[in-house]
Design a protein around this motif. Structure first.
Motif, PDB file in Angstrom:
ATOM      1  N   LEU A 202       0.808  -1.215   0.000  1.00 59.36           N
ATOM      2  CA  LEU A 202       0.000   0.000   0.000  1.00 59.36           C
ATOM      3  C   LEU A 202       0.845   1.271   0.000  1.00 59.36           C
ATOM      4  N   GLY A 203       2.014   1.221   0.582  1.00 54.14           N
ATOM      5  CA  GLY A 203       2.840   2.417   0.638  1.00 54.14           C
ATOM      6  C   GLY A 203       4.246   2.105   1.103  1.00 54.14           C
ATOM      7  N   HIS A 204       5.218   2.915   0.629  1.00 51.88           N
ATOM      8  CA  HIS A 204       6.616   2.715   0.998  1.00 51.88           C
ATOM      9  C   HIS A 204       7.264   4.067   1.275  1.00 51.88           C
ATOM     10  N   SER A 205       8.323   4.049   2.056  1.00 47.63           N
ATOM     11  CA  SER A 205       9.180   5.219   2.210  1.00 47.63           C
ATOM     12  C   SER A 205      10.537   4.738   2.707  1.00 47.63           C
ATOM     13  N   GLY A 206      11.524   5.584   2.564  1.00 45.15           N
ATOM     14  CA  GLY A 206      12.852   5.225   3.032  1.00 45.15           C
ATOM     15  C   GLY A 206      13.693   6.462   3.233  1.00 45.15           C
ATOM     16  N   VAL A 207      14.745   6.314   4.052  1.00 43.30           N
ATOM     17  CA  VAL A 207      15.616   7.440   4.340  1.00 43.30           C
ATOM     18  C   VAL A 207      17.016   6.895   4.620  1.00 43.30           C
ATOM     19  N   GLY A 208      18.036   7.642   4.218  1.00 43.61           N
ATOM     20  CA  GLY A 208      19.417   7.200   4.388  1.00 43.61           C
ATOM     21  C   GLY A 208      19.950   7.450   5.784  1.00 43.61           C
ATOM     22  N   ILE A 209      19.223   6.972   6.778  1.00 37.00           N
ATOM     23  CA  ILE A 209      19.624   7.104   8.179  1.00 37.00           C
ATOM     24  C   ILE A 209      19.422   5.761   8.852  1.00 37.00           C
ATOM     25  N   ALA A 210      20.424   5.299   9.590  1.00 33.40           N
ATOM     26  CA  ALA A 210      20.277   4.046  10.343  1.00 33.40           C
ATOM     27  C   ALA A 210      21.433   3.947  11.328  1.00 33.40           C
ATOM     28  N   GLY A 211      21.916   2.736  11.583  1.00 31.08           N
ATOM     29  CA  GLY A 211      22.912   2.525  12.611  1.00 31.08           C
ATOM     30  C   GLY A 211      24.184   3.326  12.423  1.00 31.08           C
ATOM     31  N   ASP A 212      24.680   3.437  11.188  1.00 29.16           N
ATOM     32  CA  ASP A 212      25.910   4.190  10.961  1.00 29.16           C
ATOM     33  C   ASP A 212      25.747   5.660  11.315  1.00 29.16           C
ATOM     34  N   SER A 213      24.540   6.201  11.109  1.00 26.87           N
ATOM     35  CA  SER A 213      24.279   7.606  11.444  1.00 26.87           C
ATOM     36  C   SER A 213      24.383   7.828  12.943  1.00 26.87           C
ATOM     37  N   PHE A 214      23.889   6.871  13.721  1.00 28.42           N
ATOM     38  CA  PHE A 214      23.961   6.991  15.179  1.00 28.42           C
ATOM     39  C   PHE A 214      25.415   6.881  15.650  1.00 28.42           C
ATOM     40  N   ASP A 215      26.196   5.988  15.020  1.00 28.36           N
ATOM     41  CA  ASP A 215      27.618   5.900  15.345  1.00 28.36           C
ATOM     42  C   ASP A 215      28.308   7.237  15.066  1.00 28.36           C
ATOM     43  N   TYR A 216      27.946   7.857  13.952  1.00 29.76           N
ATOM     44  CA  TYR A 216      28.515   9.152  13.583  1.00 29.76           C
ATOM     45  C   TYR A 216      28.297  10.170  14.694  1.00 29.76           C
ATOM     46  N   ARG A 217      27.102  10.188  15.271  1.00 22.47           N
ATOM     47  CA  ARG A 217      26.807  11.175  16.312  1.00 22.47           C
ATOM     48  C   ARG A 217      27.690  10.977  17.538  1.00 22.47           C
ATOM     49  N   ILE A 218      27.932   9.733  17.912  1.00 22.96           N
ATOM     50  CA  ILE A 218      28.785   9.466  19.070  1.00 22.96           C
ATOM     51  C   ILE A 218      30.209   9.925  18.804  1.00 22.96           C
ATOM     52  N   ILE A 219      30.739   9.574  17.629  1.00 22.36           N
ATOM     53  CA  ILE A 219      32.104   9.996  17.289  1.00 22.36           C
ATOM     54  C   ILE A 219      32.191  11.521  17.236  1.00 22.36           C
ATOM     55  N   ILE A 242      39.413  25.016  12.207  1.00 18.82           N
ATOM     56  CA  ILE A 242      39.949  23.823  11.546  1.00 18.82           C
ATOM     57  C   ILE A 242      38.856  23.226  10.670  1.00 18.82           C
ATOM     58  N   PRO A 243      39.167  22.831   9.428  1.00 16.11           N
ATOM     59  CA  PRO A 243      38.130  22.359   8.487  1.00 16.11           C
ATOM     60  C   PRO A 243      37.245  21.264   9.067  1.00 16.11           C
ATOM     61  N   ALA A 244      35.942  21.536   9.073  1.00 12.92           N
ATOM     62  CA  ALA A 244      34.978  20.573   9.632  1.00 12.92           C
ATOM     63  C   ALA A 244      34.861  19.325   8.772  1.00 12.92           C
ATOM     64  N   ALA A 245      35.181  19.452   7.462  1.00 14.86           N
ATOM     65  CA  ALA A 245      35.028  18.304   6.555  1.00 14.86           C
ATOM     66  C   ALA A 245      35.908  17.136   6.977  1.00 14.86           C
ATOM     67  N   TRP A 246      37.043  17.407   7.605  1.00 22.84           N
ATOM     68  CA  TRP A 246      37.905  16.311   8.052  1.00 22.84           C
ATOM     69  C   TRP A 246      37.170  15.421   9.053  1.00 22.84           C
ATOM     70  N   TYR A 247      36.405  16.042   9.925  1.00 23.05           N
ATOM     71  CA  TYR A 247      35.732  15.285  10.986  1.00 23.05           C
ATOM     72  C   TYR A 247      34.459  14.630  10.479  1.00 23.05           C
ATOM     73  N   THR A 248      33.857  15.212   9.466  1.00 21.10           N
ATOM     74  CA  THR A 248      32.721  14.548   8.822  1.00 21.10           C
ATOM     75  C   THR A 248      33.182  13.251   8.175  1.00 21.10           C
ATOM     76  N   GLY A 249      34.327  13.294   7.497  1.00 20.57           N
ATOM     77  CA  GLY A 249      34.868  12.084   6.886  1.00 20.57           C
ATOM     78  C   GLY A 249      35.346  11.081   7.912  1.00 20.57           C
ATOM     79  N   PHE A 250      35.992  11.569   8.963  1.00 17.09           N
ATOM     80  CA  PHE A 250      36.519  10.669   9.985  1.00 17.09           C
ATOM     81  C   PHE A 250      35.401   9.934  10.720  1.00 17.09           C
TER      82      PHE A 250
END
Length: 416
Positions: A202-219, A242-250
């Motif tokens: 009847l209906g579907h949805s999805g989003v690119g958020i899951a366990g890895d996103s939560f790990d990202y927040r802790i780091i 200091i460039p924030a992109a380094w920490y987004t990648g890390f």
């Protein structure tokens, strides 16, 4: 009867299930030491032989090879995350070019050898991971990877629908079910109507958020500040962030290998020369160069799981001169993931809106995947549907088993 294999190729773990002649579904078991498990880590490790030719291992063997010599190896993780990204075409490993499809094919061959004459039903998320994912491209690439791995009779099915098929076997009658499937890279939702004669989506949805996103927040909140995030350095005497992109990648483990690029490491070292806390950036370089990311991510994933069971947990990690010993309160963790929870809640509502159904019309809610065990995620569903309507189980195998059952239903439909 034609053999039917269901493969759930996941961002973090992969699972294989087979429909047996008597109609029941059996999940493949993988030997790790003296034990066997029904999940296979979705990783590859490459290292060079004496003559320079690259060798590789997959799953537990890849992790073992990497831990033996992290500096001389290359660990490839979260391959599924790149499927919908047009910018990722190939990567070079020990001077040899590999397309994304060929990397995934190497992994799939190690996961399960093709079965002659078998029909493969492979899972795919409703929405692939990424900021602007190209879902059509992702499925085309995934099909090409399975073909390169030796599979030829290939069907696809949505992962939440597959999980719902497994759950439906225990329903006593007709029901409208919301299925939430939480993977490592994506979370998907399907509203399904089960009747004695079959199932209707009847209906579907999805989003690119899951366990890895939560790990990202802790780091991002606990580890990255110890590595220079939010610090300053000086350019001609003027303070600059200091460039924030380094920490987004890390903080996103599937991007960490990209940070080993010589230019990135040179840039970090150059900024460290005038940084307020140069030792923090030196630790960042050391963690990247010495491939300590896997051990860090394992520690972070462990503390996330512990916070699902207790109101507080300690993140403990050490690498040479760098150390983290931080107690994390569940309340703080939930405040960090609040933006992700809001997007998950919106995706749940989108699935209901596409189905044109109010919350009250949902008879049962089935949640699967490791992230479904996070209390704050479960609270999203309890607030909308009430605890009594929620069910779970088979958090890691339900999708693969459901894929095999979908293959059985499609085969029956083709036969008339």
């Amino acid at each position: 009867m034609q053999p039917i294999i269901g493969i759930d190729f996941g961002t973090t773990n992969s699972v294989v299930a087979r429909l047996m002649p008597d109609g029941h579904v059996e999940t493949a078991r993988f030997a790790i030491g003296t034990d066997t498990f029904d999940v296979f880590r979705s990783v590859l490790c490459f290292w060079a032989e004496a003559g320079g030719a690259p060798r590789h291992a997959a799953g537990p063997g890849a992790i073992e090879a990497y831990l033996e010599d992290p500096l001389a190896s290359r660990l490839i993780m979260s391959m599924k995350t790149y499927l919908a990204q047009r910018s990722f075409t190939e990567t070079r490993i020990f001077s040899r070019a590999f397309t994304l499809e060929s990397l995934i094919a190497l992994f799939l061959r190690a996961l399960h050898a093709p079965v002659a004459g078998a029909r493969l039903v492979a899972g795919r998320p409703v929405r692939f991971a990424g900021d602007m994912p190209d879902d059509g491209l992702a499925e085309t690439r995934l099909r090409a990877a399975f073909t390169e791995a030796g599979w030829h009779d290939i069907d696809f099915a949505l992962e939440p629908e597959a999980a719902g098929y497994r759950f439906a076997r225990g329903l006593g009658g007709a029901a409208t079910v919301l299925v939430g499937d939480f993977g490592g890279g994506t979370s998907d939702f399907s509203v399904l109507r089960y009747e004695p004669g079959g199932v209707t989506a009847l209906g579907h949805s999805g989003v690119g958020i899951a366990g890895d996103s939560f790990d990202y927040r802790i780091i991002d909140h606990v580890v990255s500040p110890l590595l220079g995030r939010n610090d300053s350095y000086r350019v001609m005497g003027k303070p600059m962030p200091i460039p924030a992109a380094w920490y987004t990648g890390f903080a996103r483990w599937h991007r960490l290998s990209l940070m080993r690029a010589p230019k990135t490491l040179r840039d970090i070292a150059e900024v460290a020369r005038t940084a307020d806390h140069p030792e923090r950036l030196h630790h960042l370089v050391s963690l990247i160069e010495e491939e300590a990311g896997y051990a860090l991510y394992r520690a972070v994933s462990g503390v996330k799981a512990a916070l699902s069971r207790a109101p507080r947990a300690t993140l403990a990690f050490r690498h040479e001169g760098f150390a983290v010993e931080a107690e994390i309160a569940r309340a703080d963790f939930e405040s960090w993931i609040a933006p992700d929870l809001a997007r998950l809640g919106a995706a749940i509502d989108d699935a209901l809106a596409e189905a044109r159904l109010p919350h009250e019309a949902i008879d049962r809610v089935f949640l699967t995947g490791g992230t479904s065990l996070v209390p704050a995620v479960r609270a999203l569903f309890e607030a909308r549907f009430g605890a009594a309507r929620l069910a779970g189980g088979g958090e890691f195998v339900s999708v693969a088993e459901g894929l095999a059952l979908i293959g059985q239903a499609r085969a029956a439909a083709r036969m008339g």
